[in-house]
Design a protein around this motif. Structure first.
Motif, PDB file in Angstrom:
ATOM      1  N   ALA A  97       0.837  -1.205   0.000  1.00 26.93           N
ATOM      2  CA  ALA A  97       0.000   0.000   0.000  1.00 26.93           C
ATOM      3  C   ALA A  97       0.871   1.254   0.000  1.00 26.93           C
ATOM      4  N   TRP A  98       1.927   1.252   0.798  1.00 28.79           N
ATOM      5  CA  TRP A  98       2.830   2.399   0.874  1.00 28.79           C
ATOM      6  C   TRP A  98       3.562   2.602  -0.447  1.00 28.79           C
ATOM      7  N   LEU A  99       4.142   1.541  -1.000  1.00 29.84           N
ATOM      8  CA  LEU A  99       4.900   1.665  -2.243  1.00 29.84           C
ATOM      9  C   LEU A  99       4.015   2.152  -3.380  1.00 29.84           C
ATOM     10  N   ASP A 100       2.793   1.635  -3.444  1.00 32.15           N
ATOM     11  CA  ASP A 100       1.869   2.027  -4.514  1.00 32.15           C
ATOM     12  C   ASP A 100       1.495   3.497  -4.390  1.00 32.15           C
ATOM     13  N   ALA A 101       1.145   3.927  -3.173  1.00 34.12           N
ATOM     14  CA  ALA A 101       0.731   5.321  -2.966  1.00 34.12           C
ATOM     15  C   ALA A 101       1.885   6.286  -3.198  1.00 34.12           C
ATOM     16  N   ALA A 102       3.113   5.867  -2.829  1.00 37.17           N
ATOM     17  CA  ALA A 102       4.277   6.742  -2.968  1.00 37.17           C
ATOM     18  C   ALA A 102       4.911   6.659  -4.349  1.00 37.17           C
ATOM     19  N   GLY A 103       4.463   5.707  -5.164  1.00 37.79           N
ATOM     20  CA  GLY A 103       5.028   5.559  -6.502  1.00 37.79           C
ATOM     21  C   GLY A 103       6.465   5.047  -6.492  1.00 37.79           C
ATOM     22  N   ILE A 104       6.796   4.245  -5.508  1.00 40.96           N
ATOM     23  CA  ILE A 104       8.157   3.697  -5.396  1.00 40.96           C
ATOM     24  C   ILE A 104       8.205   2.328  -6.067  1.00 40.96           C
ATOM     25  N   GLU A 105       9.087   2.169  -7.030  1.00 43.13           N
ATOM     26  CA  GLU A 105       9.205   0.898  -7.748  1.00 43.13           C
ATOM     27  C   GLU A 105      10.537   0.208  -7.501  1.00 43.13           C
ATOM     28  N   LYS A 106      11.534   0.946  -7.056  1.00 45.52           N
ATOM     29  CA  LYS A 106      12.840   0.348  -6.775  1.00 45.52           C
ATOM     30  C   LYS A 106      13.573   1.210  -5.757  1.00 45.52           C
ATOM     31  N   GLY A 107      14.648   0.653  -5.226  1.00 44.55           N
ATOM     32  CA  GLY A 107      15.438   1.406  -4.255  1.00 44.55           C
ATOM     33  C   GLY A 107      14.862   1.339  -2.858  1.00 44.55           C
ATOM     34  N   ALA A 108      15.219   2.335  -2.048  1.00 39.30           N
ATOM     35  CA  ALA A 108      14.836   2.356  -0.632  1.00 39.30           C
ATOM     36  C   ALA A 108      13.324   2.293  -0.459  1.00 39.30           C
ATOM     37  N   VAL A 109      12.883   1.428   0.453  1.00 41.17           N
ATOM     38  CA  VAL A 109      11.447   1.305   0.724  1.00 41.17           C
ATOM     39  C   VAL A 109      10.972   2.428   1.632  1.00 41.17           C
ATOM     40  N   PHE A 110      11.681   2.666   2.715  1.00 43.46           N
ATOM     41  CA  PHE A 110      11.236   3.644   3.710  1.00 43.46           C
ATOM     42  C   PHE A 110      11.970   4.968   3.517  1.00 43.46           C
ATOM     43  N   ARG A 111      11.205   5.992   3.153  1.00 45.30           N
ATOM     44  CA  ARG A 111      11.778   7.284   2.791  1.00 45.30           C
ATOM     45  C   ARG A 111      11.103   8.427   3.553  1.00 45.30           C
ATOM     46  N   ARG A 112      11.758   9.567   3.506  1.00 45.34           N
ATOM     47  CA  ARG A 112      11.216  10.777   4.133  1.00 45.34           C
ATOM     48  C   ARG A 112       9.959  11.217   3.395  1.00 45.34           C
ATOM     49  N   VAL A 113       8.983  11.727   4.144  1.00 47.83           N
ATOM     50  CA  VAL A 113       7.779  12.327   3.559  1.00 47.83           C
ATOM     51  C   VAL A 113       7.664  13.756   4.082  1.00 47.83           C
ATOM     52  N   ASN A 114       7.909  14.726   3.215  1.00 51.49           N
ATOM     53  CA  ASN A 114       7.713  16.120   3.593  1.00 51.49           C
ATOM     54  C   ASN A 114       6.260  16.504   3.333  1.00 51.49           C
ATOM     55  N   VAL A 115       5.663  17.172   4.296  1.00 50.31           N
ATOM     56  CA  VAL A 115       4.248  17.539   4.201  1.00 50.31           C
ATOM     57  C   VAL A 115       4.120  19.059   4.133  1.00 50.31           C
TER      58      VAL A 115
END
Length: 256
Positions: A97-115
């Motif tokens: 769910a996180w990867l899909d919403a964040a558009g992450i397909e490769k590399g680091a899974v857990f990343r900073r989220v600036n709001v």
């Protein structure tokens, strides 16, 4: 999940991981935090190992709903032999769910989220040209009407992995939000304050260690699951639990 402020002397103070996971919002920070805590609890990884997880490290398992996690290197693996950890279906769903919403397909899974949060803005009618004094340096564009804009939130996803030092504060924020939402009803405000002081990125490792012991797993199984090289630390983490669940503790509980 346990407080690990002083494992040699403190009684374990448990937290309901499910309550924390269910208290996470469904926005990008909430999806990331849910996946982070779920993965941290499943694997017992240290903070540096947890933030080093990459999409490519997640591989198929025999159970089609679960996954295995390749750990290229860890603190206890100085030779770089690598290890494997189990990711439960719950964690697999959270990470997906996180990867899909964040558009992450490769590399680091857990990343900073600036709001970035923007307040709502009502429509603004500009001043009449006739009302502008000749002494005023007035941009005529400001005399035009501005359209109303609703409140909105924008997110910026980092390219690299979270810093290990950010994991502990994320866990503490999750606990505070769950408490504020009434999901930790057994805790008083004083209990919460004491508990938060002992929460760190290591707390999921301590908690998994204690939960495995409570479920009846032997020391060898616990050491294997958490990739301990020495029995010293798992025994220290379970010292108080061992006293309760040992022969004397079991007998006295029956006589009470």
């Amino acid at each position: 999940m346990a407080s690990d402020s002083n494992v040699e002397r403190d009684e374990p103070r448990g937290l309901n991981v499910r309550a924390l996971l269910e208290s996470c919002a469904d926005d990008l920070p909430g999806l990331r935090d849910r996946a982070l805590l779920s993965a941290g609890y499943d694997t017992g990884l240290r903070a540096s190992e947890l933030v080093s997880i990459e999409v490519e490290h997640i591989i198929e398992a025999i159970n089609p709903d679960a996954r295995l996690l390749r750990i290229p290197r860890s603190k206890g693996d100085q030779e770089g032999e690598g290890a494997t950890a189990y990711l439960s279906p719950r964690t697999v769903r959270a990470i997906a769910a996180w990867l899909d919403a964040a558009g992450i397909e490769k590399g680091a899974v857990f990343r900073r989220v600036n709001v970035r949060r923007y307040k709502a803005r009502a429509a603004v009618q500009g001043r009449s040209i006739n009302s502008i004094s000749s002494r005023e340096a007035w941009d005529l564009r400001k005399t035009l009407s501005k359209r109303a804009e609703p409140a909105r939130v924008e997110y910026d996803i980092g390219e690299g992995a979270l810093h290990p030092a950010s994991v502990g504060p994320i866990y503490r924020s999750m606990i505070q939000r769950a408490f504020d939402a009434g999901a930790l009803a057994d805790l008083t405000t004083e209990d919460l304050a004491r508990l938060l002081k002992g929460i760190s990125a290591h707390s999921t490792r301590v908690g998994l260690n204690q939960d495995l012991f409570t479920s009846g797993e032997d020391l060898a199984g616990i050491m294997d699951a958490l990739r301990w090289k020495s029995p010293r630390m798992p025994l220290a983490y379970n010292r108080n639990l061992a006293a309760e669940q040992g022969a004397a503790g079991r007998l006295m509980s029956k006589l009470a």
